[in-house]
Enzyme design. Structure first.
Site, PDB file in Angstrom:
ATOM      1  N   ASP A  47       0.218  -1.369  -0.042  1.00 53.85           N
ATOM      2  CA  ASP A  47       0.001   0.011  -0.421  1.00 53.85           C
ATOM      3  C   ASP A  47       0.908   1.317  -0.190  1.00 53.85           C
ATOM      4  OD1 ASP A  47      -2.535   1.413   0.074  1.00 53.85           O
ATOM      5  OD2 ASP A  47      -1.955   1.787   2.545  1.00 53.85           O
ATOM      6  N   TYR A  52       3.207   9.576   0.711  1.00 60.03           N
ATOM      7  CA  TYR A  52       4.057   8.883   1.658  1.00 60.03           C
ATOM      8  C   TYR A  52       5.966   9.073   1.400  1.00 60.03           C
ATOM      9  CZ  TYR A  52      -0.208   6.311   3.117  1.00 60.03           C
ATOM     10  OH  TYR A  52      -1.072   6.280   3.821  1.00 60.03           O
ATOM     11  N   LYS A  81      -2.750   6.465  -3.232  1.00 56.38           N
ATOM     12  CA  LYS A  81      -3.286   7.082  -3.369  1.00 56.38           C
ATOM     13  C   LYS A  81      -2.954   8.653  -4.028  1.00 56.38           C
ATOM     14  CE  LYS A  81      -4.036   5.384   0.959  1.00 56.38           C
ATOM     15  NZ  LYS A  81      -2.247   3.934   0.771  1.00 56.38           N
ATOM     16  N   HIS A 114      -7.338   9.985  -1.974  1.00 58.52           N
ATOM     17  CA  HIS A 114      -6.677  10.479  -0.816  1.00 58.52           C
ATOM     18  C   HIS A 114      -7.642  10.941   1.132  1.00 58.52           C
ATOM     19  CE1 HIS A 114      -1.848   9.902   2.012  1.00 58.52           C
ATOM     20  NE2 HIS A 114      -3.209   9.140   2.236  1.00 58.52           N
TER      21      HIS A 114
END
Length: 428
Positions: A47, A52, A81, A114
């Site tokens: 994921d 990130y 996302k 997101h």
């Protein structure tokens, strides 16, 4: 090595029940090695997210294991996302292609929106976004973003699409949107024993939308956003059940999530924990154990996006940053600034988190509340306690201990060498 069980998405594709989370609060080389360890331990789902900052490290690990013949691309399920700065319809594809470039892939198996709100594009390095405190909202309807995401399915850049951090009101608006071509295949939301998010999860599962829990260990006592988190893994309820089951506290908490019908994406960079987090299919919890864990619910949300400070319009008021979020799926206003900020009603405004338009005549100034405090919106605070009592489960009798319900603030997880690992508990 047995394959991880899967769940079928509404789009027809199979998604593993357990994936590796990759929020990068550590170094890129640690994320890369963590993904390699996960793939070697039987994980097939990873994921990711543009924000990130770890997709290049993930991509390096995927390329390494594919080149070595350990896995094939078709065996993998990669999710990412779309960040809030890519909500403009003409920027949606660019956001995904940026992720694909870092991941070294031609397509992702699942693309999630997101958050439901949009931010204006800023000329800053991606790594600065996590700590950015001057985020500016953009006037973009998430329905327009979704329609652009649907085009990515048609182009073969994403096999399935879904959402993250939506509440019931927002999800209902999306499901009822005219001309909807693709139903959300998955929603990813925070859920753990201290925050069941039950009503939202029940709503989604009742409409055939699969649910993935992030922070399924409640961050395991790690430090998040500069604050310590309570350690679910040290709670007497969890440790007692773990002893009875001859499994670790983390495995008990993760198994509890799976038996609720959720998929999970725990994060760790420690190989032994990575392996442990997927070894969840050789035992099951009893009904009483499941109920006892569910009684730990404190409605304690950990991920509030507090670091994004901006002004937005909600319910007719020009307010400090708030998310039209939900505690246990119910409408709540989470204000993400100190209470000192003013709240002034404008002449006319459009609610950013729903489709309704509010006039000054209907608007009322919101009371000043601090971080993580809520406007009740007509909900009885005692309702949750009454619902738990109605379940008829006596946690104290089950565990043979006083019914005090006291949980101490947890310390950073220790990896066995006496040194705390800040952030080693899975992060979002």
């Amino acid at each position: 090595m047995a394959a991880c069980p899967t769940i079928e998405l509404p789009s027809g594709y199979a998604m593993p029940l357990v994936g590796l989370g990759t929020f990068d609060n550590l170094k890129d080389d640690m994320i890369c090695e963590a993904v390699k360890a996960a793939l070697d331990s039987g994980y097939r789902m990873v994921d990711c997210a543009w924000i990130y900052r770890s997709e290049s490290a993930v991509g390096a690990a995927l390329a390494d294991r594919i080149k070595a013949g350990a896995v094939t691309r078709n065996e993998l399920f990669i999710s990412t996302k779309l960040w809030n700065t890519f909500h403009e319809p003409d920027r949606v594809e660019a956001g995904l292609r940026d992720s694909l470039n870092d991941l070294g892939l031609d397509y992702v198996d699942l693309l999630l929106m997101h958050w439901p709100m949009a931010f204006k594009e800023q000329t800053v390095e991606r790594k600065a976004w996590i700590l950015n405190t001057q985020t500016e909202p953009a006037d973009v309807d998430f329905l327009d973003t979704w329609r652009a995401m649907e085009e990515l399915v048609n182009k073969g850049l994403a096999r399935s699409i879904g959402i993250s951090n939506f509440n019931i009101q927002q999800l209902t608006r999306l499901l009822d949107a005219p001309g909807l071509r693709y139903k959300p295949a998955n929603i990813q939301v925070e859920s753990h024993p201290f925050f069941l998010n039950k009503e939202l999860i029940d709503f989604c599962q009742g409409r055939g939308i699969t649910v993935t829990a992030y922070s399924p260990l409640g961050k395991g006592g790690s430090t998040y956003a500069g604050k310590p988190t309570e350690n679910i893994l040290e709670h007497p309820t969890i440790t007692s059940i773990a002893k009875a089951q001859a499994h670790s506290p983390a495995q008990v908490v993760l198994r509890w999530a799976l038996q609720r019908g959720l998929s999970i994406v725990p994060k760790s960079c420690t190989p032994v924990r990575i392996r442990e987090n997927i070894q969840l299919f050789d035992f099951s919890l009893t009904e009483d154990e499941m109920a006892a864990i569910s009684l730990l619910d404190k409605h304690k949300r950990l991920v509030t996006l507090e670091n994004c400070l901006f002004t937005t319009t909600v319910l007719g008021c020009r307010c400090p940053p708030i998310l039209w979020e939900s505690r246990d799926g119910r409408g709540r206003l989470y204000r993400l600034l100190p209470a000192a900020a003013p709240c002034v009603a404008p002449a006319t405004t459009t609610t950013t988190s729903s489709s309704s338009t509010t006039t000054a005549a209907a608007a009322q100034t919101l009371p000043e509340v601090g971080v993580e405090q809520t406007v009740q919106d007509g909900v009885d605070e005692d309702r949750d306690k009454r619902e738990q009592q109605a379940q008829g489960v006596d946690e104290a009798k089950l565990l043979g201990r006083p019914e005090d319900g006291v949980v101490e603030v947890g310390e950073d997880i220790d990896d066995g060498d006496g040194q705390p690992l800040q952030g080693e508990g899975e992060e979002r």
